[in-house]
Design a protein around this motif. Sequence first.
Motif, PDB file in Angstrom:
ATOM      1  N   LEU A 111       0.644  -1.140  -0.075  1.00  0.00           N
ATOM      2  CA  LEU A 111      -0.184   0.210   0.179  1.00  0.00           C
ATOM      3  C   LEU A 111       0.966   1.421   0.037  1.00  0.00           C
ATOM      4  O   LEU A 111       0.746   2.368  -0.750  1.00  0.00           O
ATOM      5  CB  LEU A 111      -0.949   0.454   0.928  1.00  0.00           C
ATOM      6  CG  LEU A 111      -1.865   1.337   1.444  1.00  0.00           C
ATOM      7  CD1 LEU A 111      -2.815   1.346   0.146  1.00  0.00           C
ATOM      8  CD2 LEU A 111      -2.490   0.945   2.543  1.00  0.00           C
ATOM      9  N   LEU A 131      -9.392   3.884   0.870  1.00  0.00           N
ATOM     10  CA  LEU A 131      -8.926   2.626   0.640  1.00  0.00           C
ATOM     11  C   LEU A 131     -10.742   1.665  -0.304  1.00  0.00           C
ATOM     12  O   LEU A 131     -11.410   2.003   0.369  1.00  0.00           O
ATOM     13  CB  LEU A 131      -8.712   1.755   1.228  1.00  0.00           C
ATOM     14  CG  LEU A 131      -7.412   2.089   1.812  1.00  0.00           C
ATOM     15  CD1 LEU A 131      -6.233   1.093   3.207  1.00  0.00           C
ATOM     16  CD2 LEU A 131      -6.321   2.533   1.329  1.00  0.00           C
ATOM     17  N   VAL A 134     -12.715  -0.912   1.555  1.00  0.00           N
ATOM     18  CA  VAL A 134     -13.932  -0.510   2.829  1.00  0.00           C
ATOM     19  C   VAL A 134     -14.629   0.474   1.963  1.00  0.00           C
ATOM     20  O   VAL A 134     -14.537   1.287   1.772  1.00  0.00           O
ATOM     21  CB  VAL A 134     -12.753  -0.104   3.513  1.00  0.00           C
ATOM     22  CG1 VAL A 134     -13.698   0.963   4.760  1.00  0.00           C
ATOM     23  CG2 VAL A 134     -11.538  -0.940   3.673  1.00  0.00           C
ATOM     24  N   LYS A 170      -5.261  -7.729  11.644  1.00  0.00           N
ATOM     25  CA  LYS A 170      -5.642  -8.604  10.126  1.00  0.00           C
ATOM     26  C   LYS A 170      -5.559  -6.609   9.417  1.00  0.00           C
ATOM     27  O   LYS A 170      -5.486  -6.134   8.859  1.00  0.00           O
ATOM     28  CB  LYS A 170      -7.019  -8.843  10.078  1.00  0.00           C
ATOM     29  CG  LYS A 170      -7.335 -10.071  10.086  1.00  0.00           C
ATOM     30  CD  LYS A 170      -8.572 -10.467   9.553  1.00  0.00           C
ATOM     31  CE  LYS A 170      -9.379  -9.768  10.484  1.00  0.00           C
ATOM     32  NZ  LYS A 170     -10.998 -10.266  10.030  1.00  0.00           N
ATOM     33  N   TYR A 171      -5.033  -5.481  10.256  1.00  0.00           N
ATOM     34  CA  TYR A 171      -4.963  -4.340  10.279  1.00  0.00           C
ATOM     35  C   TYR A 171      -3.930  -3.053  10.825  1.00  0.00           C
ATOM     36  O   TYR A 171      -3.410  -4.110  11.714  1.00  0.00           O
ATOM     37  CB  TYR A 171      -6.258  -3.815  10.968  1.00  0.00           C
ATOM     38  CG  TYR A 171      -7.691  -4.122  10.909  1.00  0.00           C
ATOM     39  CD1 TYR A 171      -8.200  -3.944   9.768  1.00  0.00           C
ATOM     40  CD2 TYR A 171      -8.606  -5.360  11.582  1.00  0.00           C
ATOM     41  CE1 TYR A 171      -9.476  -4.490   9.002  1.00  0.00           C
ATOM     42  CE2 TYR A 171      -9.649  -5.537  11.024  1.00  0.00           C
ATOM     43  CZ  TYR A 171     -10.216  -5.145   9.861  1.00  0.00           C
ATOM     44  OH  TYR A 171     -11.482  -5.970   9.464  1.00  0.00           O
ATOM     45  N   GLY A 172      -4.081  -2.607  10.357  1.00  0.00           N
ATOM     46  CA  GLY A 172      -3.022  -1.347  11.270  1.00  0.00           C
ATOM     47  C   GLY A 172      -3.506  -1.015  12.368  1.00  0.00           C
ATOM     48  O   GLY A 172      -4.687  -0.651  12.689  1.00  0.00           O
ATOM     49  N   GLU A 191       1.228  -2.043  12.328  1.00  0.00           N
ATOM     50  CA  GLU A 191       0.568  -3.266  10.872  1.00  0.00           C
ATOM     51  C   GLU A 191       0.263  -4.445  11.376  1.00  0.00           C
ATOM     52  O   GLU A 191       1.807  -4.871  11.317  1.00  0.00           O
ATOM     53  CB  GLU A 191       1.930  -2.992   9.407  1.00  0.00           C
ATOM     54  CG  GLU A 191       0.955  -2.991   8.716  1.00  0.00           C
ATOM     55  CD  GLU A 191      -0.472  -2.399   8.052  1.00  0.00           C
ATOM     56  OE1 GLU A 191      -1.227  -1.460   9.029  1.00  0.00           O
ATOM     57  OE2 GLU A 191      -1.396  -3.708   7.474  1.00  0.00           O
ATOM     58  N   LYS A 192      -0.391  -4.432  11.524  1.00  0.00           N
ATOM     59  CA  LYS A 192      -0.802  -6.187  11.433  1.00  0.00           C
ATOM     60  C   LYS A 192       0.027  -7.079  12.835  1.00  0.00           C
ATOM     61  O   LYS A 192       0.174  -7.811  12.786  1.00  0.00           O
ATOM     62  CB  LYS A 192      -0.544  -6.782   9.779  1.00  0.00           C
ATOM     63  CG  LYS A 192      -1.029  -6.302   8.752  1.00  0.00           C
ATOM     64  CD  LYS A 192      -1.221  -7.108   8.317  1.00  0.00           C
ATOM     65  CE  LYS A 192      -2.314  -7.171   7.180  1.00  0.00           C
ATOM     66  NZ  LYS A 192      -2.806  -5.597   6.788  1.00  0.00           N
ATOM     67  N   ILE A 204      -7.161   0.657  12.072  1.00  0.00           N
ATOM     68  CA  ILE A 204      -6.772   2.021  11.176  1.00  0.00           C
ATOM     69  C   ILE A 204      -7.907   1.687   9.801  1.00  0.00           C
ATOM     70  O   ILE A 204      -7.682   0.433   9.872  1.00  0.00           O
ATOM     71  CB  ILE A 204      -5.516   2.362  11.033  1.00  0.00           C
ATOM     72  CG1 ILE A 204      -5.025   3.020  11.743  1.00  0.00           C
ATOM     73  CG2 ILE A 204      -5.692   3.228   9.055  1.00  0.00           C
ATOM     74  CD1 ILE A 204      -3.205   2.551  11.452  1.00  0.00           C
ATOM     75  N   THR A 205      -8.872   2.552   9.509  1.00  0.00           N
ATOM     76  CA  THR A 205      -9.953   1.878   8.664  1.00  0.00           C
ATOM     77  C   THR A 205     -10.252   2.494   7.158  1.00  0.00           C
ATOM     78  O   THR A 205     -10.679   2.501   6.370  1.00  0.00           O
ATOM     79  CB  THR A 205     -11.359   2.255   9.459  1.00  0.00           C
ATOM     80  OG1 THR A 205     -11.475   1.953  10.557  1.00  0.00           O
ATOM     81  CG2 THR A 205     -12.308   2.083   8.434  1.00  0.00           C
ATOM     82  N   GLY A 206      -9.199   3.013   6.475  1.00  0.00           N
ATOM     83  CA  GLY A 206      -9.060   2.795   5.004  1.00  0.00           C
ATOM     84  C   GLY A 206      -9.549   4.076   4.846  1.00  0.00           C
ATOM     85  O   GLY A 206      -9.627   4.413   3.354  1.00  0.00           O
ATOM     86  N   TYR A 208      -7.593   8.198   4.880  1.00  0.00           N
ATOM     87  CA  TYR A 208      -6.433   9.344   5.703  1.00  0.00           C
ATOM     88  C   TYR A 208      -6.236  10.677   5.129  1.00  0.00           C
ATOM     89  O   TYR A 208      -6.916  10.275   3.694  1.00  0.00           O
ATOM     90  CB  TYR A 208      -5.836   7.818   5.159  1.00  0.00           C
ATOM     91  CG  TYR A 208      -5.019   7.399   5.180  1.00  0.00           C
ATOM     92  CD1 TYR A 208      -4.541   6.695   6.329  1.00  0.00           C
ATOM     93  CD2 TYR A 208      -5.865   6.187   4.489  1.00  0.00           C
ATOM     94  CE1 TYR A 208      -3.830   5.398   6.307  1.00  0.00           C
ATOM     95  CE2 TYR A 208      -5.947   4.728   4.296  1.00  0.00           C
ATOM     96  CZ  TYR A 208      -4.736   4.247   5.017  1.00  0.00           C
ATOM     97  OH  TYR A 208      -4.718   2.863   5.596  1.00  0.00           O
ATOM     98  N   GLN A 230       4.823  -0.531   3.720  1.00  0.00           N
ATOM     99  CA  GLN A 230       3.484  -0.615   4.677  1.00  0.00           C
ATOM    100  C   GLN A 230       2.684   1.373   4.971  1.00  0.00           C
ATOM    101  O   GLN A 230       4.067   2.073   5.266  1.00  0.00           O
ATOM    102  CB  GLN A 230       3.548  -1.086   5.900  1.00  0.00           C
ATOM    103  CG  GLN A 230       3.560  -2.108   6.136  1.00  0.00           C
ATOM    104  CD  GLN A 230       2.059  -3.120   5.529  1.00  0.00           C
ATOM    105  OE1 GLN A 230       1.172  -2.396   5.468  1.00  0.00           O
ATOM    106  NE2 GLN A 230       2.415  -5.043   4.443  1.00  0.00           N
ATOM    107  N   THR A 232       1.052   2.516   7.179  1.00  0.00           N
ATOM    108  CA  THR A 232       1.429   2.233   8.731  1.00  0.00           C
ATOM    109  C   THR A 232       2.716   2.823   9.330  1.00  0.00           C
ATOM    110  O   THR A 232       2.829   3.432  10.309  1.00  0.00           O
ATOM    111  CB  THR A 232       0.751   1.631   9.229  1.00  0.00           C
ATOM    112  OG1 THR A 232      -0.512   0.982   8.940  1.00  0.00           O
ATOM    113  CG2 THR A 232       1.027   0.943  10.603  1.00  0.00           C
TER     114      THR A 232
HETATM  115  C1  G1P Z   1      -4.876  -1.757   5.323  1.00  0.00           C
HETATM  116  C2  G1P Z   1      -3.335  -1.172   5.588  1.00  0.00           C
HETATM  117  C3  G1P Z   1      -4.257  -1.425   7.211  1.00  0.00           C
HETATM  118  C4  G1P Z   1      -6.174  -0.898   7.134  1.00  0.00           C
HETATM  119  C5  G1P Z   1      -6.148  -1.710   6.105  1.00  0.00           C
HETATM  120  C6  G1P Z   1      -8.196  -1.433   6.612  1.00  0.00           C
HETATM  121  O1  G1P Z   1      -3.936  -3.314   4.587  1.00  0.00           O
HETATM  122  O2  G1P Z   1      -2.276  -1.386   5.816  1.00  0.00           O
HETATM  123  O3  G1P Z   1      -3.456  -0.432   7.897  1.00  0.00           O
HETATM  124  O4  G1P Z   1      -5.651  -1.212   8.886  1.00  0.00           O
HETATM  125  O5  G1P Z   1      -6.511  -1.572   5.341  1.00  0.00           O
HETATM  126  O6  G1P Z   1      -9.041  -2.510   5.717  1.00  0.00           O
HETATM  127  P1  G1P Z   1      -4.678  -4.013   3.822  1.00  0.00           P
HETATM  128  O7  G1P Z   1      -6.060  -4.372   4.410  1.00  0.00           O
HETATM  129  O8  G1P Z   1      -4.746  -3.834   2.958  1.00  0.00           O
HETATM  130  O9  G1P Z   1      -3.884  -5.838   4.620  1.00  0.00           O
END
Ligand code: G1P
Length: 289
Positions: A111, A131, A134, A170-172, A191-192, A204-206, A208, A230, A232
């Motif tokens: 990303l 993103l 989402v 699964k997320y930041g 991150e993750k 973090i929901t996507g 920014y 990353q 993040t």
């Molecule tokens: C990405 C970001 C992550 C964020 C997430 C939200 O992760 O790197 O920080 O929390 O989107 O959907 P990915 O879903 O690409 O693994």
Amino acid sequence: MKKIRKAVLPVAGFGTRVLPATKTIPKEMLPIVDRPALQYVIDEAREAGIEHFIFVTGRNKGAIEDYFDRAYELEYSLRENGKTDIYDQLSRDTPKPGSMSFVRQQSAKGLGHAIWCAREIIGSEPFAVLLPDVLIKSKKSCLSQMVGAYKKVGGNVIAVDAIPHDQVSKYGVINPQKREGNIIQMSGMVEKPNPNSAPSNLKITGRYILQPEIMNILENQAAGINNEIQLTDAMARLMQNQKFYAYEYEGKDYDCGSKLGYFEAVLAYAKDHSEIGEQARSMIKRFSQ
Ligand code: G1P
């Protein structure tokens, strides 16, 4: 304070979690009732005042560019047949000439790398990132809420939301400190993370709002978890010398890059749809009996 006029939408991903549907259709174009998922994200951004959209694309994503083009034969036929409602809808959804840019991410390096690919078009302005996996359903669009917060505090603002602790890997995830209303000061983000060492359950929901200096950091950002550059990690470095806030938005997010998230999004948007909402609600009730 500079206005947030531009948004980067990374759309290069393969959509592996919803294959084979995404073998020939970009995941961003999968329909949520009668609109591609991406259209909802564009609507969210437009409500927040975004004037220019930068798509970071990859191979097999041509359908996205075509979707935002005029379709003269279709428009002619709709007009001839008196289908003015859908014709008007298409006209509203079609962006103004020159308000979209497309740039290729030539290799899937993560990303952070995708965002960096937009640096020349961003230039020296703060910008938004959305993103498109989402979807966020809310009264006021999530990005509008964030722009409201940005107007108060400036700097960088990222959307966060509380999730069950066992989901954090699964997320930041942010490390929250002081909170004032929906605005949260942070001391870091990761991150993750492993659930055992995660700094919180705020993901973090996507969405920014970032200052352009993030691009200089991304320029030399080393690969992080999953061997990807990353965003993040770069944001965690930018935090060292710029104001950075998390914003707990009001709304519900759906991860359309996963089978269940996509299904849930279809249900959520169908039940509130102006044309089929009522029937969809009774259908959902029948299924749950
Ligand atoms: C990405 C970001 C992550 C964020 C997430 C939200 O992760 O790197 O920080 O929390 O989107 O959907 P990915 O879903 O690409 O693994």
